[in-house]
Design an enzyme around this catalytic site. Structure first.
Site, PDB file in Angstrom:
ATOM      1  N   ASP A 153      -7.671   8.557  43.277  1.00 44.06           N
ATOM      2  CA  ASP A 153      -7.454   9.375  42.084  1.00 44.06           C
ATOM      3  C   ASP A 153      -8.741   9.392  41.261  1.00 44.06           C
ATOM      4  OD1 ASP A 153      -6.751  10.635  39.742  1.00 44.06           O
ATOM      5  OD2 ASP A 153      -4.987   9.385  39.346  1.00 44.06           O
ATOM      6  N   HIS A 168     -10.338   9.652  34.273  1.00 47.83           N
ATOM      7  CA  HIS A 168     -10.276   8.224  34.583  1.00 47.83           C
ATOM      8  C   HIS A 168     -11.654   7.605  34.800  1.00 47.83           C
ATOM      9  CE1 HIS A 168      -6.039   8.803  34.823  1.00 47.83           C
ATOM     10  NE2 HIS A 168      -6.107   9.550  35.901  1.00 47.83           N
ATOM     11  N   ILE A 206      -9.113   6.967  30.425  1.00 46.77           N
ATOM     12  CA  ILE A 206      -7.807   6.298  30.421  1.00 46.77           C
ATOM     13  C   ILE A 206      -7.526   5.759  31.825  1.00 46.77           C
ATOM     14  CG2 ILE A 206      -6.877   7.689  28.537  1.00 46.77           C
ATOM     15  CD1 ILE A 206      -5.170   9.175  30.703  1.00 46.77           C
ATOM     16  N   GLY A 238      -1.989   6.122  35.470  1.00 43.19           N
ATOM     17  CA  GLY A 238      -0.623   5.669  35.214  1.00 43.19           C
ATOM     18  C   GLY A 238      -0.062   4.832  36.348  1.00 43.19           C
TER      19      GLY A 238
END
Length: 130
Positions: free
Chosen positions: A31, A36, A51, A54
């Site tokens: 990802d 990110h 961030i 998740g």
């Protein structure tokens, strides 16, 4: 000797999102969304910077239950709702409570807050075999 786990039992698990965690997780998961890994992309998206993925937060919630039951291979089902992004330098505290034990399965509810007391994960339901 197996531990006697009962409904109502609680557990805590703490994980820190160090500054490189989103990059490590990108490499492990594939990802590479720029929010990110690139602070400017995170800012442009209104997130204030990078961030954490998740699914990494989810993995830590599952890890909390796996440590509690003593074996990650016992996890069978996961349901989660994210409520706030995790950012580098956050320290997350996962609080879990066994809500039921039936038919050889444990059901736990897990939530997580950051060091500011903000909920980042609410009402995760994780099931494991005993």
């Amino acid at each position: 000797m197996a531990r006697d786990i009962q409904a109502g039992d609680t557990f805590t698990h703490v994980r820190e999102c160090d500054r490189y965690r989103p990059i490590y997780y990108a490499g492990a998961s594939g990802d590479y969304n720029p929010i990110h890994t690139d602070p400017e992309a995170g800012k442009a998206a209104g997130l204030g910077g990078v961030i954490l993925q998740g699914l990494c937060t989810l993995g830590w919630a599952v890890e909390a239950v796996a440590v509690f039951v003593g074996d990650p291979g016992k996890i069978r089902r996961v349901k989660v709702r994210f409520s706030r992004p995790v950012v580098p330098q956050d320290t997350l505290t996962f609080e879990g409570r066994v809500t039921a034990i039936a038919d050889g399965r444990l059901t736990a509810e897990v939530s997580a807050t950051n060091q500011r007391g903000e909920a980042v994960l609410k009402g995760a339901i994780i099931e494991a075999v005993l």
